[in-house]
Design a protein around this motif. Structure first.
Motif, PDB file in Angstrom:
ATOM      1  N   SER A 205       0.830  -1.206   0.000  1.00  0.00           N
ATOM      2  CA  SER A 205       0.000   0.000   0.000  1.00  0.00           C
ATOM      3  C   SER A 205       0.867   1.260   0.000  1.00  0.00           C
ATOM      4  O   SER A 205       2.019   1.241   0.446  1.00  0.00           O
ATOM      5  N   SER A 236      -3.251   3.812  -2.238  1.00  0.00           N
ATOM      6  CA  SER A 236      -3.419   2.555  -2.969  1.00  0.00           C
ATOM      7  C   SER A 236      -3.429   1.415  -1.961  1.00  0.00           C
ATOM      8  O   SER A 236      -2.620   1.394  -1.037  1.00  0.00           O
ATOM      9  N   GLY A 237      -4.374   0.506  -2.108  1.00  0.00           N
ATOM     10  CA  GLY A 237      -4.435  -0.651  -1.211  1.00  0.00           C
ATOM     11  C   GLY A 237      -5.267  -0.405   0.022  1.00  0.00           C
ATOM     12  O   GLY A 237      -6.504  -0.397  -0.032  1.00  0.00           O
ATOM     13  N   SER A 238      -4.633  -0.188   1.134  1.00  0.00           N
ATOM     14  CA  SER A 238      -5.337  -0.017   2.404  1.00  0.00           C
ATOM     15  C   SER A 238      -4.540   0.927   3.301  1.00  0.00           C
ATOM     16  O   SER A 238      -3.366   1.218   3.043  1.00  0.00           O
ATOM     17  N   LYS A 325      -9.734  -0.680   3.666  1.00  0.00           N
ATOM     18  CA  LYS A 325      -9.342  -1.034   2.305  1.00  0.00           C
ATOM     19  C   LYS A 325     -10.060  -0.116   1.314  1.00  0.00           C
ATOM     20  O   LYS A 325     -11.228   0.215   1.509  1.00  0.00           O
ATOM     21  N   ILE A 326      -9.354   0.255   0.267  1.00  0.00           N
ATOM     22  CA  ILE A 326      -9.938   1.180  -0.698  1.00  0.00           C
ATOM     23  C   ILE A 326      -9.591   0.750  -2.118  1.00  0.00           C
ATOM     24  O   ILE A 326      -8.436   0.461  -2.433  1.00  0.00           O
ATOM     25  N   GLU A 327     -10.608   0.674  -2.964  1.00  0.00           N
ATOM     26  CA  GLU A 327     -10.417   0.269  -4.354  1.00  0.00           C
ATOM     27  C   GLU A 327     -10.061   1.488  -5.207  1.00  0.00           C
ATOM     28  O   GLU A 327     -10.449   2.622  -4.890  1.00  0.00           O
ATOM     29  N   PRO A 328      -9.338   1.274  -6.312  1.00  0.00           N
ATOM     30  CA  PRO A 328      -9.018   2.382  -7.214  1.00  0.00           C
ATOM     31  C   PRO A 328     -10.287   3.086  -7.691  1.00  0.00           C
ATOM     32  O   PRO A 328     -11.271   2.442  -8.066  1.00  0.00           O
ATOM     33  N   ARG A 330     -12.399   4.725  -5.884  1.00  0.00           N
ATOM     34  CA  ARG A 330     -13.359   4.935  -4.796  1.00  0.00           C
ATOM     35  C   ARG A 330     -12.931   6.121  -3.930  1.00  0.00           C
ATOM     36  O   ARG A 330     -11.744   6.347  -3.703  1.00  0.00           O
ATOM     37  N   LYS A 353      -8.857   9.095  -1.515  1.00  0.00           N
ATOM     38  CA  LYS A 353      -9.220   8.584  -2.830  1.00  0.00           C
ATOM     39  C   LYS A 353      -8.347   7.392  -3.182  1.00  0.00           C
ATOM     40  O   LYS A 353      -7.119   7.444  -3.047  1.00  0.00           O
ATOM     41  N   GLY A 354      -8.961   6.315  -3.614  1.00  0.00           N
ATOM     42  CA  GLY A 354      -8.220   5.126  -4.005  1.00  0.00           C
ATOM     43  C   GLY A 354      -7.621   5.275  -5.391  1.00  0.00           C
ATOM     44  O   GLY A 354      -8.264   5.781  -6.306  1.00  0.00           O
ATOM     45  N   LEU A 356      -4.653   3.347  -8.395  1.00  0.00           N
ATOM     46  CA  LEU A 356      -3.904   2.146  -8.743  1.00  0.00           C
ATOM     47  C   LEU A 356      -2.538   2.188  -8.091  1.00  0.00           C
ATOM     48  O   LEU A 356      -1.934   3.254  -7.927  1.00  0.00           O
TER      49      LEU A 356
END
Length: 578
Positions: A205, A236-238, A325-328, A330, A353-354, A356
Motif C-alpha cells: 500500500s 493505494s491498497g489499504s 481497504k480502498i479500491e481504485p 473509490r 481517494k483510491g 492504482l
C-alpha cells in the motif's frame, strides 16, 4: 474536496456527533455521586486515561494551588484497606474501601491525619523501613464520609504539589474514571486536534505514492477541523489512521488527555476507544494503542486505528483491525471525533481517494544483511549470537518482526562488546531475558558486574543484572544498545544542614542528601543512639530528612549506612547535641 463547506451540513453533523457523545456518557448514570476529597475548586492537572510512558494515567490529578498542606477527606464511609509509603510512585498513599464496592485512592500526600500517622509510624518502626505497603483488616481504621485522612503534598514521583485521586472497583482493583462519579471540573472547551498520520495498511500500500506513513497538519477548530494543505489524500491498497490530540479545560494552560477517539469511514465507525475502566495488568498495552515509533522518535502521542495482533486492550474496538481497504477510483469520507467527558466534541473531516498501485522500486530489507531471527509475536523466542543471548515468552510482543543484532564501537570501560539489540522503536510488552558473556578479565569484580544500556547520546544507565554461570543476566523492557559494565563506586552522602559536634538549637529538621552515580540506591539504614530511626526519603530530591524532636537531651549519635544495588556501601556518623 472539502467536506464541511456547507454551514448547514456543519451543524447537522456536529449535532449528530454531540448526541453520540452524550449518549455514550449516559452509561454512568447509575454510579454514585461523590464530592471532591479537597475543599478547593476542582482544577485538574491530569485526567483519567491520559497517555504516559508505558502506562495510562489511572486517576485524576487535583491541583492544590501549587502548595501543600490542604486537608484531604474521604469521599464516603468506609475503612482504610491499605497504606503505602514509598520514595517513588504515589509517595504517601491511602486506600479506603467503601461498602458500595468501590475503593478510593489518595496519593502524593504530605502526611496522614494524626491517628493514621501514628499507626503508620508504628508499622515503619516494626519493619525498620520508611517504605511500607500494608494491608489492614476491615474495621481496623473505620471512617465516616468527610473525615480528615491526610494533608496534600508532593511525595513520591510527583512533579509538583497535587493530589492523585482514583476510584477503583474493589473486587477487581480496576481503575475507573472519577469524572464518571460526579467529580467535574469546569470544561466548555473542545479538545484540540494537532495533526493526523496515515499509515500504509500493508507492504504493497502507498500514501500519496509513498510506502511510508505520512503526517498531515490540521487547521480549524471544534466541529470544523480540516487538513491544512489538502483534504484529499491518495491511497493505494489499504490504510490506517492516527491522530495527535489533547483536551483543554477552562482557565487551565496544561494539556490533558482526551476521553474518547472515534474514527469513521463513510459514516461507519471502524475504531473507538473510551477511557472508562483500566485494569492495571492491561496498562502497558498503551504501546500498541499508539504509534510507538512516533513516541520514541519525537515524543508525540498518536492514537492509531491499527490493532496489532498482540493487543488485547479490552476497551478498544477496531473493525478489520482498524484497517480501511480502498479500491481504485473509490472515494472514502473520513471523520475523526475527539471527545472529552464533559461532552465537548471536535471533528476532523477529510477525503481519501483510491488509486492504482504505482510502480515502485523494490526496497531491500537491510535487516537481512545482519544476523537476524524471524520472531512470531505469540511464540517463545530463544536467540543467541556471539556472546549475547535473548529469550522471551510467547506474547512478549505485539506483532511479528525480524529481530536483528549488531555490534557497535565499545569503550575501554566495557567488559563485553556493545551490542545493538534490535531497534528502540519496537515495543516490548512483557519483560524478556538478556544475557551477555564478558570478554575480558574482571578478577574479583564478579559481584560488581551488571548490564548497562547506552542511549543514542552515549550515556550509559544501569539495566541491572548479576553474574552467574559465565554470563551477566537481567530482565529488560526495551530494545537498545547493551553491554557489561562494573559498579565499584559507593553512594555519596552529603549533609545539608548539620555537621559533626553541632548543636541542634538552630534547626527543626535534619537534612542529608544521598545519591549513587550508577546502579542506584538499594537501601539506607539510619540509627540514632544505636537504634533504628525513621528518616523520610524523597527520591526525586535525593533527600533524607527527620525532625529533631526525636533526639534526646544531651549527646546523640546519628549513624547512616547507605548501600547501592551492587553492594557498595557508604557510612557516616555524626555527634549532635540537643
Amino acid at each position: 474536496m472539502i467536506i464541511y463547506r456547507n454551514p448547514t451540513l456543519f451543524l447537522v453533523l456536529f449535532l449528530i456527533t454531540l448526541t453520540k457523545g452524550t449518549l455514550g456518557q449516559s452509561e454512568s448514570k447509575d454510579l454514585p455521586v461523590y464530592d471532591s476529597p479537597l475543599h478547593l475548586p476542582i482544577r485538574l492537572s491530569a485526567t483519567f486515561g491520559e497517555l504516559r510512558a508505558n502506562h495510562f494515567h489511572a486517576g485524576i490529578d487535583l491541583k492544590t494551588e501549587q502548595k501543600t498542606g490542604f486537608q484531604v477527606c474521604t469521599i464516603d464511609n468506609g475503612y482504610v484497606a491499605r497504606i503505602a509509603v514509598s520514595p517513588t510512585g504515589y509517595g504517601k498513599a491511602i486506600y479506603i474501601a467503601h461498602p458500595n464496592g468501590y475503593t478510593s485512592v489518595y496519593g502524593h500526600l504530605e502526611k496522614f491525619a494524626p491517628a493514621i500517622d501514628s499507626f503508620v509510624v508504628a508499622i515503619q518502626y516494626q519493619k525498620k523501613s520508611y517504605s511500607i505497603d500494608y494491608e489492614l483488616r476491615p474495621g481496623q481504621i473505620s471512617l465516616n464520609k468527610g473525615d480528615l485522612i491526610a494533608y496534600s503534598g508532593n511525595t513520591g514521583s510527583s512533579g509538583g504539589p497535587h493530589v492523585h485521586f482514583e476510584i477503583r472497583d474493589s473486587r477487581t482493583q480496576d481503575a475507573l474514571n472519577p469524572l464518571d462519579f460526579g467529580i467535574a471540573a469546569r470544561d466548555f472547551i473542545r479538545p484540540k486536534i494537532e495533526f493526523i498520520k496515515l499509515y500504509p495498511g500493508d507492504s504493497s500500500s502507498t500514501i500519496n505514492g509513498k510506502q511510508k506513513p505520512e503526517r498531515f497538519e490540521t487547521a480549524g477548530w471544534g466541529p470544523a477541523y480540516r487538513l491544512k494543505q489538502r483534504d484529499t489524500i491518495e491511497v493505494s491498497g489499504s490504510f490506517a489512521i492516527g491522530i495527535a490530540c489533547h483536551d483543554l479545560l477552562n482557565y487551565e494552560t496544561n494539556k490533558n488527555g482526551v476521553w474518547a477517539v472515534e474514527f469513521m469511514a463513510d459514516s461507519t465507525r471502524f475504531f473507538n476507544v473510551e477511557m472508562r475502566r483500566i485494569a492495571f495488568g492491561d496498562t502497558r498495552y498503551i504501546q500498541a494503542m499508539t504509534d510507538y515509533t512516533e513516541y520514541r522518535t519525537s515524543g508525540n502521542w498518536v492514537i492509531w486505528s491499527r490493532r496489532l495482533p498482540g493487543d488485547n486492550l479490552p476497551f478498544l474496538e477496531a473493525t478489520n483491525n482498524g484497517i480501511v481497504k480502498i479500491e481504485p477510483g473509490r472515494v472514502v469520507r473520513l471523520q475523526a471525533n475527539i471527545k472529552d467527558i464533559a461532552g465537548n466534541v471536535s471533528v476532523l473531516s477529510f477525503v481519501v481517494k483510491g488509486i492504482l498501485a504505482p510502480q515502485l522500486p523494490k526496497i531491500l530489507d537491510e535487516d537481512t544483511t545482519r544476523h537476524s531471527l524471524a520472531v512470531q509475536w505469540n511464540k517463545p523466542v530463544n536467540y543467541s549470537w556471539a556472546g549475547l543471548s535473548f529469550s522471551a515468552d510467547g506474547g512478549s510482543f505485539y506483532e511479528s518482526f525480524r529481530l536483528t543484532t549488531d555490534t557497535l564501537e565499545r569503550r575501554k570501560t566495557f567488559y563485553s562488546p556493545l551490542y545493538k539489540l534490535h531497534r528502540v522503536t519496537t515495543p516490548i510488552h512483557k519483560a524478556v531475558t538478556l544475557s551477555i558473556k564478558p570478554d575480558r578479565d574482571f578478577g574479583s569484580l564478579a559481584c560488581k558486574l551488571l548490564i548497562g544500556l547506552v542511549n543514542h547520546k552515549g550515556i550509559t544507565s544501569a539495566a541491572g543484572g548479576s553474574y552467574k554461570n559465565g554470563v551477566v543476566t537481567t530482565r529488560i523492557r526495551e530494545f537498545g544498545s547493551y553491554t557489561i559494565v562494573v559498579d565499584t563506586t559507593p553512594p555519596l552522602i552529603k549533609a545539608i544542614n548539620i555537621r559533626n559536634k553541632m548543636k541542634l538549637d538552630t534547626i527543626r529538621e535534619i537534612r542529608i542528601q544521598i545519591s549513587d552515580d550508577f546502579s542506584g540506591i538499594e537501601s539506607y539504614t539510619p540509627e540514632l543512639n544505636g537504634s533504628w530511626h525513621l528518616m523520610e526519603y524523597d527520591a526525586k530530591r535525593k533527600l533524607l530528612f527527620c525532625p529533631v524532636d526525636g533526639f534526646t537531651r544531651g549527646e546523640n549519635k546519628l549513624k547512616l549506612v547507605v548501600a547501592d544495588q551492587k553492594g557498595n556501601v557508604a557510612e557516616v556518623e555524626y555527634t549532635l547535641y540537643k
